[in-house]
Design a protein around this motif. Structure first.
Motif, PDB file in Angstrom:
ATOM      1  N   GLU A  96      32.296  45.982 -16.201  1.00  0.00           N
ATOM      2  CA  GLU A  96      32.221  46.358 -14.952  1.00  0.00           C
ATOM      3  C   GLU A  96      33.301  46.525 -14.123  1.00  0.00           C
ATOM      4  O   GLU A  96      34.586  46.044 -14.675  1.00  0.00           O
ATOM      5  N   HIS A  97      33.451  47.492 -13.411  1.00  0.00           N
ATOM      6  CA  HIS A  97      34.813  47.965 -12.477  1.00  0.00           C
ATOM      7  C   HIS A  97      34.864  46.769 -11.245  1.00  0.00           C
ATOM      8  O   HIS A  97      34.284  46.901 -10.261  1.00  0.00           O
ATOM      9  N   ILE A  98      35.658  45.855 -11.406  1.00  0.00           N
ATOM     10  CA  ILE A  98      35.756  44.762 -10.209  1.00  0.00           C
ATOM     11  C   ILE A  98      36.191  45.308  -8.923  1.00  0.00           C
ATOM     12  O   ILE A  98      35.753  44.923  -8.041  1.00  0.00           O
ATOM     13  N   SER A  99      37.109  46.346  -9.049  1.00  0.00           N
ATOM     14  CA  SER A  99      37.788  46.781  -7.825  1.00  0.00           C
ATOM     15  C   SER A  99      36.771  47.599  -7.075  1.00  0.00           C
ATOM     16  O   SER A  99      37.087  48.175  -5.955  1.00  0.00           O
ATOM     17  N   GLU A 100      35.635  48.010  -7.556  1.00  0.00           N
ATOM     18  CA  GLU A 100      34.571  48.665  -7.095  1.00  0.00           C
ATOM     19  C   GLU A 100      33.968  48.003  -5.542  1.00  0.00           C
ATOM     20  O   GLU A 100      33.947  48.249  -4.387  1.00  0.00           O
ATOM     21  N   TYR A 101      33.482  46.762  -5.897  1.00  0.00           N
ATOM     22  CA  TYR A 101      32.721  46.069  -4.891  1.00  0.00           C
ATOM     23  C   TYR A 101      33.282  44.342  -5.216  1.00  0.00           C
ATOM     24  O   TYR A 101      32.945  43.752  -3.966  1.00  0.00           O
ATOM     25  N   GLY A 102      33.836  44.159  -6.057  1.00  0.00           N
ATOM     26  CA  GLY A 102      34.263  42.724  -6.165  1.00  0.00           C
ATOM     27  C   GLY A 102      33.502  41.964  -7.244  1.00  0.00           C
ATOM     28  O   GLY A 102      32.825  42.847  -8.294  1.00  0.00           O
ATOM     29  N   VAL A 103      33.705  41.031  -7.568  1.00  0.00           N
ATOM     30  CA  VAL A 103      33.304  40.180  -8.682  1.00  0.00           C
ATOM     31  C   VAL A 103      31.737  39.747  -8.673  1.00  0.00           C
ATOM     32  O   VAL A 103      30.845  39.969  -9.721  1.00  0.00           O
ATOM     33  N   HIS A 104      31.054  39.655  -7.366  1.00  0.00           N
ATOM     34  CA  HIS A 104      29.630  39.210  -7.489  1.00  0.00           C
ATOM     35  C   HIS A 104      28.740  40.308  -6.548  1.00  0.00           C
ATOM     36  O   HIS A 104      27.447  40.355  -6.823  1.00  0.00           O
ATOM     37  N   TRP A 105      29.309  41.073  -5.761  1.00  0.00           N
ATOM     38  CA  TRP A 105      28.872  42.005  -4.861  1.00  0.00           C
ATOM     39  C   TRP A 105      28.422  43.242  -5.741  1.00  0.00           C
ATOM     40  O   TRP A 105      29.182  43.711  -6.822  1.00  0.00           O
TER      41      TRP A 105
END
Length: 506
Positions: free
Chosen positions: A228-237
């Protein structure tokens, strides 16, 4: 590096492409649609019958509408600037053949045919371009979410890290825009007919599928350690949560403000949000966390991109509500839609000029923050795409009038052609004839189960990534996988539509 880290690196730290390439690429889907319509009319002109076979209809739609889009964003991307003029020339050739072989209005000047065309009475209750816009945004999104994991998908089309304009950056905003076009407020199912509390309660329960899907995606991604690309929406979003909260917030706002003033709300919200980004430390918080070292400790830090960008996406949604209200105004004649197109083109030009000023003097486009530049860019491109679909629809209506009895699914129904003689009036194209063709149209099939199509695409994307080393796949294998993936998704929608099954639980 592990496979997970390799795939995350593969889709990270990207800068996007040019505004021109994306705007030019928007013409591809309408051009393929025009090609499909002209081929159907030519088939009727030559053989004297409509294409009624379901199998042939599915195959034609997939080969002409889906497969070319897939090629355009993979192996044909290096020559993307040459594709629109080539397809346009091909369509012009087909139209010329139809015009020269027509059996109707022979001896009538082209100018007179055009004048009669402008007075043609269209079905005012159905605007096919709205359906086309939403379906093709969904299709392009479904193609991209899997294709981006293969090396044949250009890195410049993927989501950008912080600033820049990628195809997938536009896809996110366009998905929000398309949802707002058919929201209850636009379809006149607003809170005016029921108490506000009752209306809001109903809207709250209507978003539960999105919340459920968001939670399901969260747990599935974390449990299997999916990249997953964390900087897209965040860790859980994730995007499902964004869709849900934007829709709920918009419903709340529209119970307070008149829906015909949505553009004012959108403009004020986007401008005010940009001012806060520039005047406070909010921008630094989104980009680097509360400690300036990209911390993900705490819920706000962990999901800062998804939470803060809600303001920008909400502005896009509100702008789309205004657009939807404008598009659904009653327009009976072709000339009314030509006036509407001219107005929309003027709005697009104004938005692109404003975008240039914002990029130079305020802030570049950033999907990560969904800033003002991003909002303007998304709305401008969505209007451009919609204009293209309306123009294609009108061209197909014009061509259908040249060939009496011809029909194109998911195109405007002609209620009454404009002719001076009663004999010609009797040759009006029946609306029922067109409605019979809807069941052999892939566009209608996807439209009936749009959320299911998007969900199925996400599930299939996950399965393919788990089973295949996408990063090191060869071109032939990649194209085979992508075609099988899209054909399977389309086939499921087609079967459901053929059996008149709509999977909607809310």
């Amino acid at each position: 590096m592990s496979q997970k880290q390799l795939k995350e690196a593969f889709i990270s730290n990207l800068n996007g492409t040019t505004l021109l390439e994306i705007s030019l690429g928007l013409s591809l889907a309408p051009l393929y649609l025009l090609c499909r319509g002209l081929l159907l009319i030519l088939y009727y002109l030559r053989y004297g019958k409509l294409l009624s076979s379901r199998k042939c209809g599915l195959l034609l739609d997939f080969v002409v509408l889906i497969s070319p889009l897939l090629f355009s964003c993979t192996v044909l991307s290096p020559v993307i600037f040459f594709i629109p003029p080539v397809i346009a020339a091909f369509c012009a050739g087909i139209f010329s053949k139809i015009y020269s072989q027509r059996k109707r209005d022979i001896g009538v000047s082209f100018r007179q045919i055009v004048n009669d065309f402008q007075k043609t009475y269209l079905d005012p209750e159905y605007v096919p371009s709205i359906t086309l816009f939403r379906v093709f945004v969904n299709v392009l999104t479904s193609i991209s979410i899997l294709a981006v994991d293969f090396p044949q998908y250009p890195r410049r089309y993927a989501k950008t890290e912080t600033y820049g304009t990628g195809v997938m950056d536009l896809g996110v905003g366009a998905f929000i825009f398309g949802n707002a076009l058919v929201c209850p407020e636009v379809r006149q199912k607003s809170c005016a007919t029921q108490p506000k509390f009752s209306y809001l309660t109903r809207q709250f329960f209507s978003i539960w599928p999105l919340i459920f899907l968001g939670v399901g995606r969260l747990f599935s991604v974390k449990s299997i350690e999916y990249h997953e690309h964390i900087s897209e929406y965040g860790v859980h979003w994730n995007f499902f949560f964004t869709l849900a909260f934007v829709r709920l917030a918009a419903s709340l706002i529209l119970t307070i403000f008149p829906k015909n003033k949505s553009w004012i709300v959108a403009m004020n919200l986007a401008v005010f949000y940009q001012l806060i980004l520039n005047a406070t430390s909010l921008k630094m918080f989104v980009l680097h966390g509360s400690n300036g070292k990209d911390t993900r400790v705490g819920f706000l830090n962990a999901n800062r991109e998804g939470l803060v960008s809600l303001f920008g996406y909400l502005a896009i949604y509100m702008a789309s509500v205004q657009v939807g209200l404008y598009l659904l105004k009653r327009r009976n004649f072709v000339k009314d839609w030509i006036k509407a197109i001219c107005f929309l083109i003027l709005m697009v030009l104004v938005l692109f000029v404003f975008l240039h000023l914002l990029q130079v003097h305020v802030d570049p486009v950033s999907r990560r923050m969904a800033n003002l530049s991003y909002c303007v860019w998304v709305v401008a491109n969505c209007l451009t795409l919609f204009i293209c679909f309306v123009v294609v629809d009108l061209v197909l209506v014009f061509t259908k009038l040249l060939v009496n009895g011809s029909s194109v699914p998911c195109c405007w129904n002609v209620i009454q052609p404009a002719h001076s003689s009663k004999k010609r009036d009797a040759e009006a194209v029946p609306v029922k004839r067109e409605s019979k063709l809807l069941h052999v149209c892939l566009i209608s099939a996807i439209d009936k189960n749009q959320l299911l199509f998007f969900l199925l695409a996400n599930i299939m994307t996950g399965i393919v990534n788990i089973m295949i080393d996408t990063i090191h796949s060869k071109t032939s294998f990649t194209l085979c996988v992508l075609h099988l993936y899209m054909f399977f998704n389309c086939l499921i929608m087609y079967i459901l539509h053929a059996r008149n099954i709509v999977l909607k639980f809310w």
